[in-house]
Design an enzyme around this catalytic site. Structure first.
Site, PDB file in Angstrom:
ATOM      1  N   GLY A  96       5.454  15.868   6.145  1.00  0.00           N
ATOM      2  CA  GLY A  96       3.906  15.215   5.846  1.00  0.00           C
ATOM      3  C   GLY A  96       3.920  14.626   4.153  1.00  0.00           C
ATOM      4  O   GLY A  96       3.315  13.982   3.489  1.00  0.00           O
ATOM      5  N   ASP A 140       1.003   5.250   2.144  1.00  0.00           N
ATOM      6  CA  ASP A 140       1.765   5.346   2.504  1.00  0.00           C
ATOM      7  C   ASP A 140       3.108   4.801   1.563  1.00  0.00           C
ATOM      8  O   ASP A 140       3.679   4.829   0.488  1.00  0.00           O
ATOM      9  CB  ASP A 140       3.573   5.870   3.699  1.00  0.00           C
ATOM     10  CG  ASP A 140       2.032   7.577   3.959  1.00  0.00           C
ATOM     11  OD1 ASP A 140       0.827   7.585   2.609  1.00  0.00           O
ATOM     12  OD2 ASP A 140       2.338   8.171   4.904  1.00  0.00           O
TER      13      ASP A 140
HETATM   14  C1  GLA Z   1      -0.644   8.914   6.911  1.00  0.00           C
HETATM   15  C2  GLA Z   1      -0.098   7.750   7.107  1.00  0.00           C
HETATM   16  C3  GLA Z   1      -1.257   6.986   6.423  1.00  0.00           C
HETATM   17  C4  GLA Z   1      -2.816   8.252   5.944  1.00  0.00           C
HETATM   18  C5  GLA Z   1      -2.007   8.996   6.005  1.00  0.00           C
HETATM   19  C6  GLA Z   1      -4.111  10.352   6.542  1.00  0.00           C
HETATM   20  O1  GLA Z   1       0.581   9.842   5.892  1.00  0.00           O
HETATM   21  O2  GLA Z   1       0.814   7.239   7.720  1.00  0.00           O
HETATM   22  O3  GLA Z   1      -1.599   6.031   6.197  1.00  0.00           O
HETATM   23  O4  GLA Z   1      -3.662   7.289   7.078  1.00  0.00           O
HETATM   24  O5  GLA Z   1      -1.513  10.120   7.257  1.00  0.00           O
HETATM   25  O6  GLA Z   1      -4.565  10.287   4.873  1.00  0.00           O
END
Ligand code: GLA
Length: 386
Positions: A125, A174
């Site tokens: 993550g 991200d």
């Molecule tokens: C993932 C997605 C992001 C965002 C996060 C939760 O990392 O790629 O765009 O939505 O989850 O905040």
């Protein structure tokens, strides 16, 4: 830190070329503002020193050939405009998607040999996928476009390919932070307008410890897209009362006065979104006022909301976060990123970091049955040639 010389040697062995360039793309943590980048909210992530390295060189043909030290699967593909996602291609879908997206935008793409090596725990993550996307984007930028492509174009190409090539309907957070990150700063990003500012992350004697549940998850197979649909549905229902582009246009008072049209699950999903957006602003104030206890309180409140209202945590994240929250010297903790496993962050007093890690690590392994993983990282710049 990666040993670049070893990677260069490996590149030479594999591809028999010595005229190479070296690249680095960071990963990220999100300090606060979770699951609101697809609801027009503000988010507050930073790039970290853990990331993905590449050694790359041009080829004279139309082939992109890829090797990774992290996966046994190695592959190559021919550059063409009608590339499509293909399960068998595994991680190579990300480079393929980035090529697809950059060609769509009219950028020049040509043959490449690329050796990739990352130190991001996989499925943790921390956005290893966006890190890889932007890495490939920057390689193409430097080797085929004289470095003239704006970072924002790489960011948007990455998001588009994640949405339309991979099929994860993620927001822009991200890719944005991995493209635009700045050493020692977090980014306050308005995901509706893409206006942003850097905020020096001075934590007054505290630091963030990154805690990996080591429960892996792939966003593609998670309930990520389902959450996104639930937010859409909540927005549609609220739109019957007042025009609304995004849930985050509502402040908490407005939401309270309109939320009678929502019940059950949708009410809880929308409540998370609206309250989380408020917490982002409160976190900026807490950092500017050097109020670390308040920052900790907001992290805890965010986790609670993601657990109870948004339901994206799970036993591993909840265990890790609640163990962290009770340790001496820890002011607060929350999951970071999409959730469903992956990582959490804890705000811990500098002198207590070692004891904190050993206590949480032991208790987590006892409760969950396998070890977590803990690290501290500096805050880094975005994707770049080294
Ligand atoms: C993932 C997605 C992001 C965002 C996060 C939760 O990392 O790629 O765009 O939505 O989850 O905040």
């Amino acid at each position: 830190m990666m040993n670049i010389q070893d990677l260069e040697k490996q590149f030479k062995r594999e591809f028999d070329q010595v005229d190479t360039k070296t690249f680095f793309s960071p990963s990220r943590i999100n300090i606060i503002g979770e699951h609101i980048d697809y609801n027009g909210g503000s988010v507050f992530p930073c790039a970290i020193e853990i990331g993905t390295y590449a050694i790359a060189a041009k080829r004279d043909d139309n082939i992109i050939s890829l090797i990774s030290t992290n996966f046994s699967h190695r592959d190559s593909f021919e550059i063409q405009s009608d590339l499509i996602y293909c399960e068998d291609k595994q991680w190579v879908n990300y480079p393929m998607g980035m090529v697809w997206s950059m060609m769509k935008r009219g950028f020049k793409v040509g043959g490449l040999n690329i050796l990739i090596s990352g130190n991001i725990p996989n499925g943790a993550g921390l956005s290893s996928s966006a890190s890889l996307e932007l890495l490939i984007g920057e390689i193409i930028n430097v080797l085929y476009n004289d470095g003239n492509i704006d970072k924002m174009d790489l960011v948007l190409a990455g998001k588009e390919m994640e949405n339309d090539f991979i099929g994860v309907h993620s927001g822009v957070m991200d890719q944005f932070v991995i493209g635009m990150g700045k050493k020692d700063n977090a980014i306050l990003l308005d995901t509706e307008t893409l206006s942003y500012g850097y905020v020096p992350l001075k934590l007054d004697g505290y630091r963030f410890v990154i805690m990996n549940t080591r429960k892996r998850r792939e966003l593609k197979d998670s309930k990520y897209n389902e959450r996104r649909q639930e937010c859409e549905r909540a927005k549609e229902l609220l739109s019957s009362l007042r025009p609304l582009n995004h849930l985050c246009e509502l402040d908490e008072d407005e939401f309270d006065s309109l939320s009678y049209v929502l019940t059950g699950t949708l009410l809880r999903r929308a409540r998370h979104v609206v309250t989380e957006n408020t917490r982002v602003k409160a976190v900026i104030n807490a950092i500017e006022n050097k109020d670390m206890p308040e920052l900790g309180r907001l992290l805890n409140a965010s986790h609670h909301s993601l657990k109870e209202d948004f339901e994206v945590t799970g036993i591993e994240l909840d265990t890790l976060v609640s163990l962290a929250q009770i340790q001496q010297g820890c002011l607060g903790a929350r999951m970071t990123g999409a959730g469903f496993g992956g990582c959490a962050i804890a705000l811990v007093k500098n002198e207590e970091v070692e004891d904190f890690i050993s206590s949480v690590s032991k208790a987590y392994a006892e409760k969950i049955g396998y070890e977590g993983e803990f690290f501290v990282s500096g805050i880094d710049d975005g994707v770049r040639e080294l």
